[in-house]
Write a protein that holds these residues in place. Structure first.
Motif, PDB file in Angstrom:
ATOM      1  N   TYR A  17      11.104  15.059  -5.418  1.00 46.46           N
ATOM      2  CA  TYR A  17      10.308  14.341  -6.413  1.00 46.46           C
ATOM      3  C   TYR A  17       9.858  12.986  -5.885  1.00 46.46           C
ATOM      4  N   TRP A  18      10.748  12.293  -5.184  1.00 49.78           N
ATOM      5  CA  TRP A  18      10.366  11.002  -4.605  1.00 49.78           C
ATOM      6  C   TRP A  18       9.251  11.192  -3.579  1.00 49.78           C
ATOM      7  N   ALA A  19       9.364  12.263  -2.784  1.00 46.86           N
ATOM      8  CA  ALA A  19       8.321  12.547  -1.787  1.00 46.86           C
ATOM      9  C   ALA A  19       6.999  12.861  -2.482  1.00 46.86           C
ATOM     10  N   GLU A  20       7.051  13.633  -3.575  1.00 43.10           N
ATOM     11  CA  GLU A  20       5.839  13.927  -4.336  1.00 43.10           C
ATOM     12  C   GLU A  20       5.208  12.646  -4.868  1.00 43.10           C
ATOM     13  N   LEU A  21       6.052  11.742  -5.349  1.00 37.59           N
ATOM     14  CA  LEU A  21       5.538  10.467  -5.847  1.00 37.59           C
ATOM     15  C   LEU A  21       4.841   9.683  -4.741  1.00 37.59           C
ATOM     16  N   ALA A  22       5.511   9.553  -3.617  1.00 42.02           N
ATOM     17  CA  ALA A  22       4.962   8.742  -2.525  1.00 42.02           C
ATOM     18  C   ALA A  22       3.708   9.380  -1.922  1.00 42.02           C
ATOM     19  N   VAL A  23       3.819  10.623  -1.528  1.00 37.38           N
ATOM     20  CA  VAL A  23       2.695  11.298  -0.871  1.00 37.38           C
ATOM     21  C   VAL A  23       1.549  11.506  -1.849  1.00 37.38           C
ATOM     22  N   GLY A  24       1.885  11.987  -3.056  1.00 37.96           N
ATOM     23  CA  GLY A  24       0.843  12.198  -4.061  1.00 37.96           C
ATOM     24  C   GLY A  24       0.138  10.917  -4.434  1.00 37.96           C
ATOM     25  N   GLY A  25       0.880   9.842  -4.596  1.00 36.56           N
ATOM     26  CA  GLY A  25       0.277   8.551  -4.929  1.00 36.56           C
ATOM     27  C   GLY A  25      -0.636   8.061  -3.822  1.00 36.56           C
ATOM     28  N   PHE A  26      -0.172   8.189  -2.577  1.00 40.70           N
ATOM     29  CA  PHE A  26      -0.971   7.758  -1.431  1.00 40.70           C
ATOM     30  C   PHE A  26      -2.287   8.537  -1.367  1.00 40.70           C
ATOM     31  N   SER A  55      -8.733  14.527  -5.975  1.00 39.16           N
ATOM     32  CA  SER A  55      -8.119  13.416  -6.715  1.00 39.16           C
ATOM     33  C   SER A  55      -7.280  13.941  -7.864  1.00 39.16           C
ATOM     34  N   ILE A  56      -7.816  14.904  -8.595  1.00 37.95           N
ATOM     35  CA  ILE A  56      -7.081  15.490  -9.727  1.00 37.95           C
ATOM     36  C   ILE A  56      -5.842  16.226  -9.229  1.00 37.95           C
ATOM     37  N   LEU A  57      -5.990  16.997  -8.173  1.00 37.08           N
ATOM     38  CA  LEU A  57      -4.863  17.755  -7.625  1.00 37.08           C
ATOM     39  C   LEU A  57      -3.730  16.836  -7.177  1.00 37.08           C
ATOM     40  N   THR A  58      -4.056  15.796  -6.426  1.00 34.97           N
ATOM     41  CA  THR A  58      -3.012  14.883  -5.953  1.00 34.97           C
ATOM     42  C   THR A  58      -2.425  14.058  -7.102  1.00 34.97           C
ATOM     43  N   PHE A  59      -3.224  13.782  -8.124  1.00 33.42           N
ATOM     44  CA  PHE A  59      -2.687  13.104  -9.301  1.00 33.42           C
ATOM     45  C   PHE A  59      -1.650  13.984  -9.984  1.00 33.42           C
ATOM     46  N   LEU A  60      -1.914  15.280 -10.076  1.00 33.37           N
ATOM     47  CA  LEU A  60      -0.958  16.204 -10.704  1.00 33.37           C
ATOM     48  C   LEU A  60       0.348  16.285  -9.911  1.00 33.37           C
ATOM     49  N   VAL A  61       0.250  16.244  -8.588  1.00 33.02           N
ATOM     50  CA  VAL A  61       1.457  16.228  -7.753  1.00 33.02           C
ATOM     51  C   VAL A  61       2.254  14.955  -8.021  1.00 33.02           C
ATOM     52  N   ARG A  63       2.182  13.079 -10.740  1.00 40.07           N
ATOM     53  CA  ARG A  63       2.741  13.153 -12.092  1.00 40.07           C
ATOM     54  C   ARG A  63       3.980  14.047 -12.122  1.00 40.07           C
ATOM     55  N   ASN A  64       3.944  15.172 -11.410  1.00 35.45           N
ATOM     56  CA  ASN A  64       5.108  16.054 -11.351  1.00 35.45           C
ATOM     57  C   ASN A  64       6.294  15.333 -10.714  1.00 35.45           C
ATOM     58  N   GLY A  68       9.690  14.664 -12.754  1.00 32.75           N
ATOM     59  CA  GLY A  68      10.915  15.237 -12.216  1.00 32.75           C
ATOM     60  C   GLY A  68      11.949  14.183 -11.906  1.00 32.75           C
ATOM     61  N   SER A  69      11.510  13.079 -11.340  1.00 39.92           N
ATOM     62  CA  SER A  69      12.421  11.988 -11.019  1.00 39.92           C
ATOM     63  C   SER A  69      13.045  11.407 -12.284  1.00 39.92           C
ATOM     64  N   ARG A  70      12.223  11.246 -13.315  1.00 37.10           N
ATOM     65  CA  ARG A  70      12.722  10.737 -14.594  1.00 37.10           C
ATOM     66  C   ARG A  70      13.690  11.728 -15.235  1.00 37.10           C
ATOM     67  N   LEU A  71      13.414  13.024 -15.115  1.00 45.53           N
ATOM     68  CA  LEU A  71      14.286  14.045 -15.689  1.00 45.53           C
ATOM     69  C   LEU A  71      15.644  14.058 -14.989  1.00 45.53           C
ATOM     70  N   ILE A  72      15.665  13.865 -13.681  1.00 47.23           N
ATOM     71  CA  ILE A  72      16.938  13.819 -12.961  1.00 47.23           C
ATOM     72  C   ILE A  72      17.749  12.599 -13.381  1.00 47.23           C
TER      73      ILE A  72
END
Length: 190
Positions: A17-26, A55-61, A63-64, A68-72
């Motif tokens: 989830y952290w990787a999704e946040l970092a990579v997706g945000g970038f 842009s939409i696809l990476t935004f969804l990543v 957001r996931n 997920g990070s918040r749920l953990i």
């Protein structure tokens, strides 16, 4: 062994989830800026649509990863409550967690779906969480042992004069005014 696998699994999901946040945000920022540049330069519609889609696809990543990070984080909090308290009623667990009951139930359902609680399930007749195995009693015993060996000191808050209990060698917070308190050796042991 299964408990260790579950902890590793939750840790791996948290890293993912952290990787999704970092990579997706970038990449979201990158694709949005490229799309804005394409629009301002009057690029062809196909290039602009690809930029918008990416842009939409990476935004969804992103957001996931955030969800997920918040749920953990919530899972860790709920697991500690389950382990120490032993409560299984969803309504009472929600109350203890200071979360609305419907939101709490949805979060627990997501955690079960993602495998955080192993083979747990919700008994909708009794509205309670049913856990398989003995993982929580073991964890509860470990937490209680730590709590029972912890010594506390009575500390008088310098800001408001209230009396508080603070774990020896730790810094606490005044229950009344929020000031930081330290359990020094000169305070009276409780």
């Amino acid at each position: 062994m299964e408990k260790r696998i579950k902890k590793v699994s939750v840790l791996m999901k948290q890293i993912l989830y952290w990787a999704e946040l970092a990579v997706g945000g970038f990449f979201t920022l990158g694709f949005v800026s490229v799309t804005v540049t394409y629009i301002s330069e009057g690029q062809e519609l196909g290039s602009i649509l690809i930029g918008v889609f990416m842009s939409i696809l990476t935004f969804l990543v992103t957001r996931n990863g955030f969800r997920g990070s918040r749920l953990i984080s919530q899972y860790k909090k709920y697991f500690a409550i389950l382990a120490v308290n032993g409560e299984r009623s969803l309504e009472r667990l929600a109350s203890i967690s200071h979360v609305p009951a419907d939101k709490f139930q949805k979060q627990i359902e997501q955690m079960i779906k993602r495998g955080y609680f192993g083979s747990a399930y919700i008994n909708y007749d009794t509205m309670s969480l049913v856990l398989a195995g003995d993982e929580l009693p073991q964890e509860a015993n470990r937490i209680r042992q730590v709590q029972n060996t912890q010594r506390y000191r009575t500390v008088v808050c310098q800001a408001c004069g209230a009396t508080n209990k603070v774990a020896e060698g730790m810094i606490g917070e005044c229950e009344f005014c929020g000031s930081l308190l330290e359990a020094a050796e000169k305070d009276n042991a409780e």
